[in-house]
Design a protein around this motif. Structure first.
Motif, mmCIF file in Angstrom:
data_model
loop_
_atom_site.group_PDB
_atom_site.id
_atom_site.type_symbol
_atom_site.label_atom_id
_atom_site.label_comp_id
_atom_site.label_asym_id
_atom_site.label_seq_id
_atom_site.Cartn_x
_atom_site.Cartn_y
_atom_site.Cartn_z
ATOM 1 N N UNK A 69 55.304 -66.735 41.510
ATOM 2 C CA UNK A 69 53.845 -66.742 41.542
ATOM 3 C C UNK A 69 53.345 -65.311 41.725
ATOM 4 N N UNK A 70 52.053 -65.167 41.920
ATOM 5 C CA UNK A 70 51.472 -63.825 42.019
ATOM 6 C C UNK A 70 52.024 -63.064 43.227
ATOM 7 N N UNK A 71 52.341 -63.775 44.314
ATOM 8 C CA UNK A 71 52.893 -63.126 45.506
ATOM 9 C C UNK A 71 54.299 -62.601 45.259
ATOM 10 N N UNK A 72 55.148 -63.452 44.708
ATOM 11 C CA UNK A 72 56.533 -63.045 44.446
ATOM 12 C C UNK A 72 56.566 -61.926 43.410
ATOM 13 N N UNK A 73 55.727 -62.040 42.394
ATOM 14 C CA UNK A 73 55.671 -60.991 41.376
ATOM 15 C C UNK A 73 55.355 -59.647 42.008
ATOM 16 N N UNK A 74 54.424 -59.634 42.943
ATOM 17 C CA UNK A 74 54.031 -58.376 43.580
ATOM 18 C C UNK A 74 55.147 -57.836 44.471
ATOM 19 N N UNK A 75 55.786 -58.703 45.231
ATOM 20 C CA UNK A 75 56.886 -58.277 46.102
ATOM 21 C C UNK A 75 58.009 -57.641 45.271
ATOM 22 N N UNK A 76 58.374 -58.296 44.180
ATOM 23 C CA UNK A 76 59.462 -57.767 43.347
ATOM 24 C C UNK A 76 59.031 -56.496 42.626
ATOM 25 N N UNK A 77 57.776 -56.442 42.198
ATOM 26 C CA UNK A 77 57.276 -55.237 41.519
ATOM 27 C C UNK A 77 57.416 -54.034 42.445
#
Length: 292
Positions: free
Chosen positions: A133-141
């Motif tokens: 989701x948008x949270x996981x995408x940001x953490x990995x980015x």
DNA sequence: AACGCGGGGCT
DNA sequence: AGCCCAGCGTT
């Protein structure tokens, strides 16, 4: 990274009602649909009221769409409310009222896409899945790719990266999904990340690079709100939600000065099944409007 | 791949 | 006055 995030989650996980011991798979699914673009803080009270009123898929399936839309209230994107009811009907008809756990079955349900299907597998059934989701995408980015924010739309590379990080066994994988989302929601936030409180600050590529600015900033302009069809549609829905009986056409027309735009929005709401129009008994009189 | 689709709270 | 939010369905 996984170890640190899981450890942090053990200390800082929020107590949310759809995470309680006695939650149902249907309750998890309802929460995920409500959380599609609506923040946790606004979903929580709505979810409690909703589940108290319609605890099982069959209960929601039997409700009137007008009641469903009123209960949805101002969560936004009311088409989701109709899809959730269609989803309840599909669960009753195709799966005897039991939320399925297979990806193929979940993805075939109205309003359920890749994210929601993976989330239900993880959070309702404790199964391994790739929750991106948008949270996981940001953490990995940030932690792995070293950039401020992920690209505007999800890429295949991101999905591969996320997949490679999901632990092998079901229970740990499900916990990792919740933990990595929670880190993005509470610490690795979009606006002002709290790197001082982050369990993976020491291995974060973005922080190591000196927190460079977002490279996609120019393309990220959000759609204006004032004067858009979305605002007009929202006004029409608000009027209909709060109305006791049928609403005269004149009351709808009074909502917005631009006749062309208003008509376009009314037609689109009718097409979406969010609005119903009844001809007056006397055919020469203007029609009335109501929730479907 | 890009777009349309609500609404409110925070910076 | 933007920006952001546990995305999905359609084109």
């Amino acid at each position: 990274m996984r170890e640190a995030v899981l450890e942090w989650f053990g200390q800082h996980a929020r107590e949310l009602p759809w995470r309680s011991e006695d939650r149902s798979a249907w309750g998890v699914l309802v929460s995920e649909v409500m959380l599609q673009q609506t923040p946790v803080a606004r979903v929580e009270p709505a979810w409690r009221a909703w589940m108290a009123r319609w605890p099982e898929p069959a209960d929601l399936a039997a409700a009137s769409p007008a009641d469903v839309l009123r209960a949805w209230d101002r969560l936004g994107y009311p088409r989701r409310a109709l899809r959730l009811q269609e989803c309840a009907r599909a669960v009753v008809e195709r799966h005897s009222g039991v939320v399925p756990d297979a990806s193929e079955d979940l993805l075939a349900l109205p309003g359920v896409g890749a994210y929601t299907a993976a989330a239900v597998q993880a959070f309702a059934f404790g199964r391994r899945s790739v929750v991106l989701d948008t949270n996981v995408r940001r953490v990995l980015a940030r932690a792995v790719a070293g950039v401020a924010l992920p690209a505007p739309s999800q890429t295949a590379a991101e999905l591969r990266l996320a997949e490679s990080l999901v632990p092998e066994d079901d229970a740990t994988a499900a916990r990792w999904s919740a933990a990595s989302m929670e880190l993005g929601a509470l610490v690795c936030t979009a606006r002002s990340p709290r790197c001082d409180a982050c369990p993976v600050a020491g291995l974060c590529a973005w922080r190591a690079a000196g927190r460079p600015a977002d490279e996609h900033a120019a393309r990220r302009r959000t759609q204006a709100w004032a004067g858009t069809d979305r605002q007009v549609r929202g006004r029409v829905m608000a009027l209909l939600r709060d109305a006791i009986g049928p609403v005269p056409a004149a009351a709808v027309e009074a909502l917005w000065p631009d006749r062309t735009q208003l008509e376009r929005c009314v037609e689109s709401l009718l097409a979406d099944g969010l609005l119903a129009r009844d001809a007056a008994a006397d055919g020469d009189e203007p029609p009335t409007y109501r929730l479907p």
